[in-house]
Design a protein around this motif. Structure first.
Motif, mmCIF file in Angstrom:
data_model
loop_
_atom_site.group_PDB
_atom_site.id
_atom_site.type_symbol
_atom_site.label_atom_id
_atom_site.label_comp_id
_atom_site.label_asym_id
_atom_site.label_seq_id
_atom_site.Cartn_x
_atom_site.Cartn_y
_atom_site.Cartn_z
ATOM 1 N N ILE A 99 79.820 41.648 -7.094
ATOM 2 C CA ILE A 99 79.416 42.021 -8.455
ATOM 3 C C ILE A 99 79.562 40.808 -9.364
ATOM 4 N N ASP A 100 78.835 40.826 -10.447
ATOM 5 C CA ASP A 100 78.797 39.694 -11.359
ATOM 6 C C ASP A 100 80.098 39.590 -12.170
ATOM 7 N N ALA A 101 80.791 38.458 -12.035
ATOM 8 C CA ALA A 101 82.069 38.260 -12.718
ATOM 9 C C ALA A 101 81.886 38.194 -14.227
ATOM 10 N N LYS B 277 78.187 51.965 -6.330
ATOM 11 C CA LYS B 277 76.745 51.712 -6.165
ATOM 12 C C LYS B 277 76.385 50.262 -6.487
ATOM 13 N N ASN B 278 77.256 49.582 -7.239
ATOM 14 C CA ASN B 278 76.950 48.217 -7.669
ATOM 15 C C ASN B 278 77.540 47.138 -6.763
ATOM 16 N N VAL B 279 78.343 47.499 -5.787
ATOM 17 C CA VAL B 279 78.982 46.495 -4.929
ATOM 18 C C VAL B 279 78.139 46.275 -3.680
ATOM 19 N N LYS C 263 81.435 48.742 -0.240
ATOM 20 C CA LYS C 263 81.280 50.094 -0.793
ATOM 21 C C LYS C 263 82.343 51.062 -0.257
ATOM 22 N N GLU C 264 82.555 51.056 1.048
ATOM 23 C CA GLU C 264 83.530 51.983 1.642
ATOM 24 C C GLU C 264 84.943 51.699 1.121
ATOM 25 N N THR C 265 85.278 50.425 0.951
ATOM 26 C CA THR C 265 86.598 50.049 0.438
ATOM 27 C C THR C 265 86.787 50.568 -0.979
#
Length: 180
Positions: free
Chosen positions: A37-39, A89-91, A96-98
């Motif tokens: 994701i965007d920092a 949904k954004n990762v 996602k599972e983590t």
């Protein structure tokens, strides 16, 4: 003052470091990179948050390249809450599972914290009511016993104080009428 770093978590084989100086701080950029994701967007989101915005800070940390870098950080305690706000949904797919597992653990921890407290208070109220009933029962028994004791002591004192003449007037009887 040298700041020590230690690994507090791993996300997709990326070590999440804790900067251990005056405050325990967690840089958000490595976490964002691990999640895909965007920092910069996350930093803006944090800065706009009513709580997180007032506690996010810039701190010097050793980057992945081994050089000192100024990084936007959150106190460790708040970093865990910020992670809860990340939308799975954004990762990237492998993270996602983590994130979903982490969010489920957070929901469970929140539920346990607040429901355990509620359950404790309910149980405590029931025990208090039962114990108050027992105290009232014992107090009533005590009052009754105390009255019986006082009557018996009064009768004992009457016998102690009875004179020979009173005994003769009472038809030579030392009968006491105990009331039970």
């Amino acid at each position: 003052m040298t700041k020590k770093q230690k690994i507090v978590a791993k996300i997709n084989n990326v070590s999440i470091m804790l900067i251990d100086g005056a405050d325990k701080l967690v840089p958000i950029k490595p976490i964002c990179e691990a999640l895909g994701i965007d920092a910069k967007n996350q930093r803006t989101k944090i800065q706009n948050d009513e709580i997180l915005g007032s506690i996010g800070v810039l701190s010097t940390s050793v980057g992945a390249d081994g050089k000192d870098r100024e990084m936007f950080c959150l106190p460790y305690m708040y970093a865990l809450g910020w992670l809860f706000t990340i939308n799975p949904k954004n990762v990237k797919a492998e993270a996602k599972e983590t994130i979903l597992k982490y969010k489920m653990e957070c929901y469970t921890a929140l539920f346990n914290h607040f429901s355990d407290q509620s359950e404790f208070l309910e149980q405590k109220q029931k025990v208090l009511e039962k114990q108050m009933e027992e105290v009232e029962r014992i107090r009533n028994d005590y009052t009754k016993t105390k009255n019986q004791f006082n009557e018996a002591r009064k009768a004992l004192n009457e016998v102690k104080e009875m004179t020979f003449e009173e005994w003769q007037l009472n038809k030579r009887q030392l009968t006491l009428d105990f009331k039970n």
